[in-house]
Design a protein around this motif. Structure first.
Motif, PDB file in Angstrom:
ATOM      1  N   TYR A  79       0.827  -1.196   0.000  1.00  0.00           N
ATOM      2  CA  TYR A  79       0.000   0.000   0.000  1.00  0.00           C
ATOM      3  C   TYR A  79       0.870   1.258   0.000  1.00  0.00           C
ATOM      4  O   TYR A  79       1.993   1.248   0.510  1.00  0.00           O
ATOM      5  CB  TYR A  79      -0.902   0.025   1.241  1.00  0.00           C
ATOM      6  CG  TYR A  79      -1.786  -1.185   1.370  1.00  0.00           C
ATOM      7  CD1 TYR A  79      -1.437  -2.246   2.195  1.00  0.00           C
ATOM      8  CD2 TYR A  79      -2.975  -1.268   0.651  1.00  0.00           C
ATOM      9  CE1 TYR A  79      -2.249  -3.364   2.311  1.00  0.00           C
ATOM     10  CE2 TYR A  79      -3.788  -2.384   0.754  1.00  0.00           C
ATOM     11  CZ  TYR A  79      -3.417  -3.430   1.588  1.00  0.00           C
ATOM     12  OH  TYR A  79      -4.221  -4.536   1.682  1.00  0.00           O
ATOM     13  N   LEU A  80       0.323   2.312  -0.551  1.00  0.00           N
ATOM     14  CA  LEU A  80       0.949   3.621  -0.459  1.00  0.00           C
ATOM     15  C   LEU A  80      -0.116   4.589   0.045  1.00  0.00           C
ATOM     16  O   LEU A  80      -1.019   4.956  -0.706  1.00  0.00           O
ATOM     17  CB  LEU A  80       1.504   4.089  -1.810  1.00  0.00           C
ATOM     18  CG  LEU A  80       2.269   5.408  -1.755  1.00  0.00           C
ATOM     19  CD1 LEU A  80       3.575   5.227  -0.981  1.00  0.00           C
ATOM     20  CD2 LEU A  80       2.569   5.919  -3.168  1.00  0.00           C
ATOM     21  N   GLN A  81      -0.013   4.930   1.318  1.00  0.00           N
ATOM     22  CA  GLN A  81      -0.920   5.899   1.901  1.00  0.00           C
ATOM     23  C   GLN A  81      -0.370   7.288   1.650  1.00  0.00           C
ATOM     24  O   GLN A  81       0.758   7.593   2.055  1.00  0.00           O
ATOM     25  CB  GLN A  81      -1.064   5.658   3.411  1.00  0.00           C
ATOM     26  CG  GLN A  81      -1.953   6.662   4.128  1.00  0.00           C
ATOM     27  CD  GLN A  81      -3.404   6.573   3.716  1.00  0.00           C
ATOM     28  OE1 GLN A  81      -3.949   5.475   3.595  1.00  0.00           O
ATOM     29  NE2 GLN A  81      -4.034   7.713   3.500  1.00  0.00           N
ATOM     30  N   MET A  82      -1.162   8.104   0.975  1.00  0.00           N
ATOM     31  CA  MET A  82      -0.700   9.438   0.587  1.00  0.00           C
ATOM     32  C   MET A  82      -1.568  10.472   1.288  1.00  0.00           C
ATOM     33  O   MET A  82      -2.777  10.544   1.044  1.00  0.00           O
ATOM     34  CB  MET A  82      -0.798   9.602  -0.937  1.00  0.00           C
ATOM     35  CG  MET A  82      -0.040   8.533  -1.697  1.00  0.00           C
ATOM     36  SD  MET A  82      -0.037   8.798  -3.493  1.00  0.00           S
ATOM     37  CE  MET A  82      -1.763   8.620  -3.871  1.00  0.00           C
ATOM     38  N   ASN A  83      -0.941  11.239   2.153  1.00  0.00           N
ATOM     39  CA  ASN A  83      -1.638  12.292   2.898  1.00  0.00           C
ATOM     40  C   ASN A  83      -1.099  13.655   2.503  1.00  0.00           C
ATOM     41  O   ASN A  83      -0.026  13.766   1.897  1.00  0.00           O
ATOM     42  CB  ASN A  83      -1.451  12.085   4.402  1.00  0.00           C
ATOM     43  CG  ASN A  83      -2.041  10.788   4.900  1.00  0.00           C
ATOM     44  OD1 ASN A  83      -3.016  10.276   4.354  1.00  0.00           O
ATOM     45  ND2 ASN A  83      -1.432  10.217   5.930  1.00  0.00           N
ATOM     46  N   SER A  84      -1.833  14.691   2.865  1.00  0.00           N
ATOM     47  CA  SER A  84      -1.414  16.070   2.573  1.00  0.00           C
ATOM     48  C   SER A  84      -1.003  16.216   1.114  1.00  0.00           C
ATOM     49  O   SER A  84       0.049  16.788   0.801  1.00  0.00           O
ATOM     50  CB  SER A  84      -0.251  16.473   3.496  1.00  0.00           C
ATOM     51  OG  SER A  84      -0.627  16.357   4.844  1.00  0.00           O
TER      52      SER A  84
END
Length: 123
Positions: A79-84
């Motif tokens: 997974y790649l969690q991308m925030n902001s």
């Protein structure tokens, strides 16, 4: 080994998305998995990588502190969690596998590639 990426979409700046990359067709326990991205008119660039066996990670400076790469061994999925998210994060994101388990930032170190998934961040 086949890689299937998913989870892209359209999001406003400051928002979040989670990308998934499912691996199949081979044993990946000693592999490293990477995420790369390519914006129109630009070269493909490294985003993040993770080792399947010990979970070691490596990030590009541009995403450090905002993106998190993780893996679920039972599901053979990274997974790649991308925030902001920022408009400059807009690109086609692709996952790749390195059968030697290196945490490399060069595309030449990866043996298998999945299709891309589009991420668009609006301002």
């Amino acid at each position: 080994v086949q890689l299937q990426a998913s989870g892209g979409g359209l999001v406003q700046a400051g928002g979040s998305l989670r990308l998934s990359c499912a691996a199949s067709g081979g044993a990946v326990s000693n592999y490293a998995m990477g995420w790369f991205r390519q914006a129109p008119g630009k070269e493909r660039e490294f985003v993040a990588a993770i080792r399947w066996n010990n979970g070691g990670t490596y990030y590009a400076d541009s995403v450090k502190g905002r993106f998190t790469i993780s893996r679920d061994n039972a599901k053979n999925t990274v997974y790649l969690q991308m925030n902001s998210l920022k408009p400059e994060d807009s690109a086609v994101y692709s996952c790749a596998a390195d059968r030697f388990g290196r945490l490399g930032a060069s595309t030449s170190g990866y043996d298998y590639w999945g299709q891309g998934t589009q991420v668009t961040v609006s301002s």
